[in-house]
Write a protein that holds these residues in place. Structure first.
Motif, PDB file in Angstrom:
ATOM      1  N   LEU A 166      -5.132  -9.190   3.713  1.00  0.00           N
ATOM      2  CA  LEU A 166      -4.587  -7.843   3.731  1.00  0.00           C
ATOM      3  C   LEU A 166      -4.614  -7.334   5.168  1.00  0.00           C
ATOM      4  N   HIS A 191      -3.452  -4.172   8.071  1.00  0.00           N
ATOM      5  CA  HIS A 191      -3.157  -2.748   8.230  1.00  0.00           C
ATOM      6  C   HIS A 191      -2.420  -2.559   9.545  1.00  0.00           C
ATOM      7  N   GLY A 240       0.823  -1.208   0.000  1.00  0.00           N
ATOM      8  CA  GLY A 240       0.000   0.000   0.000  1.00  0.00           C
ATOM      9  C   GLY A 240       0.851   1.249   0.000  1.00  0.00           C
ATOM     10  N   LEU A 292      -6.991  -4.979  -2.599  1.00  0.00           N
ATOM     11  CA  LEU A 292      -6.460  -3.634  -2.423  1.00  0.00           C
ATOM     12  C   LEU A 292      -7.504  -2.574  -2.758  1.00  0.00           C
ATOM     13  N   THR A 309      -0.076  -0.936   4.605  1.00  0.00           N
ATOM     14  CA  THR A 309      -0.915  -2.007   4.078  1.00  0.00           C
ATOM     15  C   THR A 309      -0.031  -3.169   3.645  1.00  0.00           C
ATOM     16  N   GLN A 332      -6.560   1.095  -1.779  1.00  0.00           N
ATOM     17  CA  GLN A 332      -5.119   1.159  -2.084  1.00  0.00           C
ATOM     18  C   GLN A 332      -4.864   0.736  -3.525  1.00  0.00           C
ATOM     19  N   VAL A 344      -9.902  -1.646   0.069  1.00  0.00           N
ATOM     20  CA  VAL A 344      -9.433  -0.735   1.122  1.00  0.00           C
ATOM     21  C   VAL A 344      -8.892   0.563   0.568  1.00  0.00           C
TER      22      VAL A 344
END
Length: 389
Positions: free
Chosen positions: A261, A263, A209, A384, A214, A389, A387
Motif C-alpha cells: 500500500l 501513499h 483509498g 487498508l 492511497t 481506509q 491505514v
C-alpha cells in the motif's frame, strides 16, 4: 481441433511456466545449459517429440539408486534402473517409451505393462495387457494422488492443502466497459516508476483509498518477495500526472500475499485521484466477466485494457481464496493493475502471469496461451484497515 476442458490445460501451476511476476523489469527467458545434450533413451524420446520435450536445461544426473533425471525446458526426463522405465513428464502428463513406442497418459494413471505398486488407475495401451514388472515401493509413503471432482460447469482438483477449481469451457470474452464506469477505472489506474540505485522498474497501481492518495500495488514492484524487505533507497514516481512529478511512499505491506500500500505525498494543486470501491471477492463466481486495466512495461505506454472471465481459483482446503485467474491478457508492467467487475468495483490486484505449456483452443477465437493471476481484494482489506481506509 476438439476443445479441451479448461482444467486439462491449466488446472495447476505445475503445468505452467511462470513468465515472471509482471513487474516492469522483463527477465530473460532461461536458456538451456551450455553444452548439455540428450543421450541414449532421453535422446530417443526427445527426437520423436521435440516440441513437447523442449531443449535440455541441465545434464543428465544420477541418484544414489542409479536412477537418472534430466531437466528440460518443458518438464523432466526420467530413467528408472529397476525396470528400465524411460519417460518424459510435464508435471501432469507423461510420455512413456514402452514396448510399443511412446504412449501418453496422465501422471495418475498407468499402462497395463507398467509397474504399479501404488494401485493407480490402469488405462489401455497399444500393447494390450502385457504383464507389469513388479517393483517394491519406496520405503517412504507415496504422494497422495489428487482428488478430482466435477459438475457440468466446473472441475476441481484437491491436492494436499490446496484446491483448484476451473471452468470446464471458456465463454467468449465480454465487450470492454464503456461510459462512466470505464472512465472511473481509467482515472483510478496509475503507473508507477520505481527507481533504485541499480534498477528502474515499471509497475501499475490502483487507487483504492477514499482520500484519493492511497494506492494498492504488488509487493514485488517495491520489494523482494523472498526476503520480505522493501527496496531501500527507493523513489516511487506516480503518473501520468504532470510528467510523473508525484511521489509516493510505502505505508503498509504484505509480502506473503504480494501486496503493498502506497501513499501519494502532498503536492500543490493535486487534490487526489478518483478511487474505486471494493467488492467481496469471495462472492465472485467462476465464469463471471472481468475487466483488466494496467500499464505496459514502458513509461510512454498508454493504459491497456483487456477482458475475460474468472476461469480458475486457487484456494486452501479451508475455503479461503489465495489467487484467481483470468484469460484476460496483461503484459509486463501490469503488476498492481486492477481487475474489476461490470460495476467497476475491484475484484483483485494483478500479481503474476502464467504461460501455459499447451494453449487452450476456442473455435473462432485466438488460442489462449497465458493466464493473468491476481490476488483477491479481500486479502488487501486488512492492509487498508491498518491505514484507516
Amino acid at each position: 481441433m476438439k476443445q479441451k476442458s479448461f482444467w486439462v490445460g491449466a488446472l495447476i501451476l505445475a503445468l505452467a511456466l511462470l513468465i515472471g511476476a509482471l513487474a516492469g523489469v522483463v527477465l530473460p527467458t532461461a536458456a538451456h545449459a551450455q553444452g548439455c545434450e540428450y543421450r541414449l533413451g532421453f535422446k530417443a524420446i526427445h527426437d520423436q517429440i521435440p516440441n513437447i520435450v523442449g531443449a535440455c536445461k541441465t545434464d543428465e544426473k544420477y541418484d544414489e539408486r542409479g536412477n537418472s533425471l534430466q531437466e528440460t525446458a518443458n518438464g523432466l526426463m526420467e530413467w528408472r534402473k529397476a525396470d528400465n522405465f524411460t519417460a518424459f513428464t510435464d508435471g501432469y502428463r507423461t510420455w512413456v517409451n514402452g514396448p510399443c513406442g511412446i504412449e501418453q497418459r496422465l501422471n495418475t494413471q498407468r499402462f497395463p505393462w507398467e509397474a504399479n505398486p501404488e494401485g493407480l488407475t490402469v488405462v489401455s495401451s497399444r500393447c494390450g495387457a502385457a504383464p507389469a514388472v513388479q517393483v517394491a515401493p519406496a520405503p517412504q509413503a507415496p504422494a497422495q494422488s489428487p482428488v478430482v471432482t466435477s459438475d457440468a460447469d466446473t472441475e476441481t482438483i484437491t491436492e494436499g492443502n490446496y484446491k483448484v477449481t476451473a471452468v470446464r469451457r471458456l465463454s467468449p470474452p465480454p465487450a470492454q466497459l464503456t461510459g462512466d464506469v470505464s472512465k472511473r477505472v481509467d482515472e483510478a489506474t496509475v503507473q508507477l516508476v520505481v527507481l533504485t540505485p541499480n534498477t528502474i522498474a515499471i509497475g501499475t497501481g490502483t487507487v483504492v483509498g477514499a482520500d484519493g492518495r492511497t494506492i494498492l500495488t504488488a509487493f514485488h514492484v517495491v520489494g523482494d518477495n523472498d526476503t520480505g524487505k522493501i527496496n531501500s533507497p527507493m523513489v516511487i514516481a506516480v503518473g501520468p500526472y504532470l510528467d510523473y512529478t508525484l511521489r509516493a511512499k510505502v505505508v503498509a505491506a504484505d509480502a506473503e500475499n504480494d501486496l503493498a500500500l502506497l501513499h501519494v505525498e502532498d503536492k500543490q494543486g493535486f487534490n487526489g485521484f478518483t478511487h474505486l470501491a471494493l467488492t467481496d471477492s469471495d462472492a465472485t463466481q467462476l465464469g463471471q466477466p472481468l475487466y483488466v486495466y494496467s500499464y505496459p512495461g514502458r513509461r510512454e505506454g498508454g493504459l491497456a485494457r483487456s477482458t475475460g472471465g474468472l476461469v480458475m481459483a486457487l484456494a486452501n482446503t479451508g475455503g479461503s481464496r489465495l489467487t484467481l485467474f483470468t484469460e484476460a491478457q496483461a503484459s509486463p508492467g501490469s503488476s498492481g493493475g486492477v481487475v474489476v467487475n461490470a460495476q467497476g468495483d475491484v475484484v483483485g490486484i494483478i500479481t503474476l502471469g502464467v504461460k501455459l505449456v499447451h494453449g487452450i483452443d476456442r473455435p473462432g477465437l485466438p488460442t489462449i496461451t497465458q493466464l493473468t493471476g491476481f490476488v483477491p481484494i479481500n486479502l488487501a482489506k486488512p492492509l487498508l484497515a491498518q491505514v484507516g481506509q
